[in-house]
Scaffold this motif. Structure first.
Motif, PDB file in Angstrom:
ATOM      1  N   ALA A  25      -4.853  -1.092 -11.369  1.00  0.00           N
ATOM      2  CA  ALA A  25      -5.684  -2.241 -11.005  1.00  0.00           C
ATOM      3  C   ALA A  25      -5.282  -2.820  -9.655  1.00  0.00           C
ATOM      4  N   LYS A  26      -3.981  -2.746  -9.339  1.00  0.00           N
ATOM      5  CA  LYS A  26      -3.527  -3.263  -8.048  1.00  0.00           C
ATOM      6  C   LYS A  26      -4.096  -2.459  -6.881  1.00  0.00           C
ATOM      7  N   GLU A  27      -4.464  -1.202  -7.105  1.00  0.00           N
ATOM      8  CA  GLU A  27      -5.071  -0.397  -6.053  1.00  0.00           C
ATOM      9  C   GLU A  27      -6.466  -0.915  -5.695  1.00  0.00           C
ATOM     10  N   ALA A  88      -6.149 -12.569 -12.156  1.00  0.00           N
ATOM     11  CA  ALA A  88      -5.789 -13.491 -11.086  1.00  0.00           C
ATOM     12  C   ALA A  88      -4.276 -13.485 -10.873  1.00  0.00           C
ATOM     13  N   GLY A  89      -3.512 -13.436 -11.966  1.00  0.00           N
ATOM     14  CA  GLY A  89      -2.055 -13.397 -11.858  1.00  0.00           C
ATOM     15  C   GLY A  89      -1.553 -12.102 -11.277  1.00  0.00           C
ATOM     16  N   LEU A  90      -2.125 -10.960 -11.721  1.00  0.00           N
ATOM     17  CA  LEU A  90      -1.706  -9.658 -11.217  1.00  0.00           C
ATOM     18  C   LEU A  90      -2.042  -9.516  -9.732  1.00  0.00           C
ATOM     19  N   ASN A  91      -3.119 -10.157  -9.306  1.00  0.00           N
ATOM     20  CA  ASN A  91      -3.497 -10.127  -7.899  1.00  0.00           C
ATOM     21  C   ASN A  91      -2.468 -10.826  -7.015  1.00  0.00           C
ATOM     22  N   LEU A  92      -1.736 -11.801  -7.586  1.00  0.00           N
ATOM     23  CA  LEU A  92      -0.774 -12.584  -6.815  1.00  0.00           C
ATOM     24  C   LEU A  92       0.663 -12.089  -6.957  1.00  0.00           C
ATOM     25  N   PHE A 211     -16.508   2.815  -0.797  1.00  0.00           N
ATOM     26  CA  PHE A 211     -15.344   3.027  -1.654  1.00  0.00           C
ATOM     27  C   PHE A 211     -14.977   4.511  -1.706  1.00  0.00           C
ATOM     28  N   PRO A 212     -13.714   4.871  -1.531  1.00  0.00           N
ATOM     29  CA  PRO A 212     -13.297   6.263  -1.713  1.00  0.00           C
ATOM     30  C   PRO A 212     -13.312   6.654  -3.182  1.00  0.00           C
ATOM     31  N   ALA A 213     -13.264   7.941  -3.444  1.00  0.00           N
ATOM     32  CA  ALA A 213     -13.322   8.438  -4.827  1.00  0.00           C
ATOM     33  C   ALA A 213     -12.165   7.911  -5.672  1.00  0.00           C
ATOM     34  N   SER A 214     -11.003   7.737  -5.072  1.00  0.00           N
ATOM     35  CA  SER A 214      -9.844   7.259  -5.823  1.00  0.00           C
ATOM     36  C   SER A 214     -10.058   5.849  -6.352  1.00  0.00           C
TER      37      SER A 214
END
Length: 295
Positions: A25-27, A88-92, A211-214
């Motif tokens: 998800a961070k990607e 929202a937390g993981l984004n930060l 958006f790339p395929a990845s």
């Protein structure tokens, strides 16, 4: 394959999916899609899939207003607040910080199970939770010490862990009365109403054609594996497992998160990590251990 083995296999797969999600998800966030926009994509997709299955295959209706009230609370805690605070937390913050803080959920599950479901707190179960929690914290403590997690992000992940723990306890009675698809479809529908106002604008912003395929593969993983498959397996398992057992499998998430990093060449496996992983599996065993029959 026995029912007990199937339950553990389902929970194991859920933990693996969630463990991988911290990095995947961070990607996507925030370079391609903002966190609330990703939530809307995820939740609306689940509403369409579960809603179709519920309408054309299961065809089961909710029987009482009381159950609808519990479903609304589960939708608020398990989807709206849970998803908004997690992404929202993981984004930060960092994936390592997030996986560490998630280990709070089983504590919430056990305490609320004792209060709401009148489940007795056996000593060996408490020992199992403590053992698994200690193993998880030791396993990632070296990495966590070198990671600068945003304070607000950490607090949001903590709030997410509390919401998810409460959801696991509150949804248990519904799982005993209805088909898992019936429960999940209603919960996601109610949750979608809560997340749309926050994320709809963020859904419209990205230039999806670039958006790339990845990144498309990462979004597909979040929607198909983390949302549809993981929720289905979780709620199915809850028909046969205690909320404490479901909750304690959260301790496996940091294990998988680090194992995945090792596979990608971003970490090194040591005997200390093997020992900590053994502590976590030992804790899971104690929590899942059946009660002794009274002679």
């Amino acid at each position: 394959m026995s029912q007990k083995v199937r339950v553990h296999a389902a929970l194991f797969l859920v933990a693996l999916i969630y463990g991988a999600n911290y990095s995947i998800a961070k990607e996507v966030m925030p370079a391609y899609v903002q966190p609330f926009g990703l939530i809307v994509i995820r939740v609306v997709s689940a509403v369409l899939v579960f809603g179709a299955i519920s309408a054309f295959v299961v065809k089961e209706k909710i029987q009482s207003r009381q159950d609808w009230g519990r479903l609304a609370l589960c939708g608020l805690l398990g989807i709206t607040l849970n998803q908004l605070s997690f992404f929202a937390g993981l984004n930060l913050t960092s994936p390592i910080n997030a996986s560490l803080i998630q280990t709070v959920s089983p504590v919430v599950v056990v305490l609320l199970s004792a209060y709401l479901l009148r489940e007795r707190l056996q000593a060996y179960r408490m020992v199992g939770i403590l053992l698994a929690g200690l193993g998880a914290m030791l396993l990632i403590s070296g990495k966590a010490g070198n990671t600068q997690g945003h304070v607000l992000g950490d607090l949001l992940i903590l709030f997410n862990a509390v919401c998810f723990g409460a959801f696991l306890v509150l949804v248990k009675p519904l799982m005993q009365r209805y088909n898992p698809i019936t429960v999940v479809s209603r919960i996601f529908l109610i949750g979608a109403v809560g997340v749309l106002p926050f994320g709809w604008q963020q859904v419209l912003e990205p230039a999806y054609a670039t958006f790339p395929a990845s990144i498309w593969a990462a979004i597909a993983f979040v929607v198909i594996c983390m949302t549809i498959l993981a929720y289905l397996l979780n709620v199915w398992a809850m028909k046969y497992a205690s909320p404490a057992l479901v909750g304690v499998y959260i301790y496996l998430q940091p294990v998988f998160a680090i194992f995945i990093a090792v596979g990608l060449g971003k970490d090194v496996f040591t005997w200390q990590k093997a020992l900590y992983a053994a502590m976590i599996f030992g804790g899971v065993y104690l929590v899942s251990k059946p009660k002794k029959a009274v002679a």
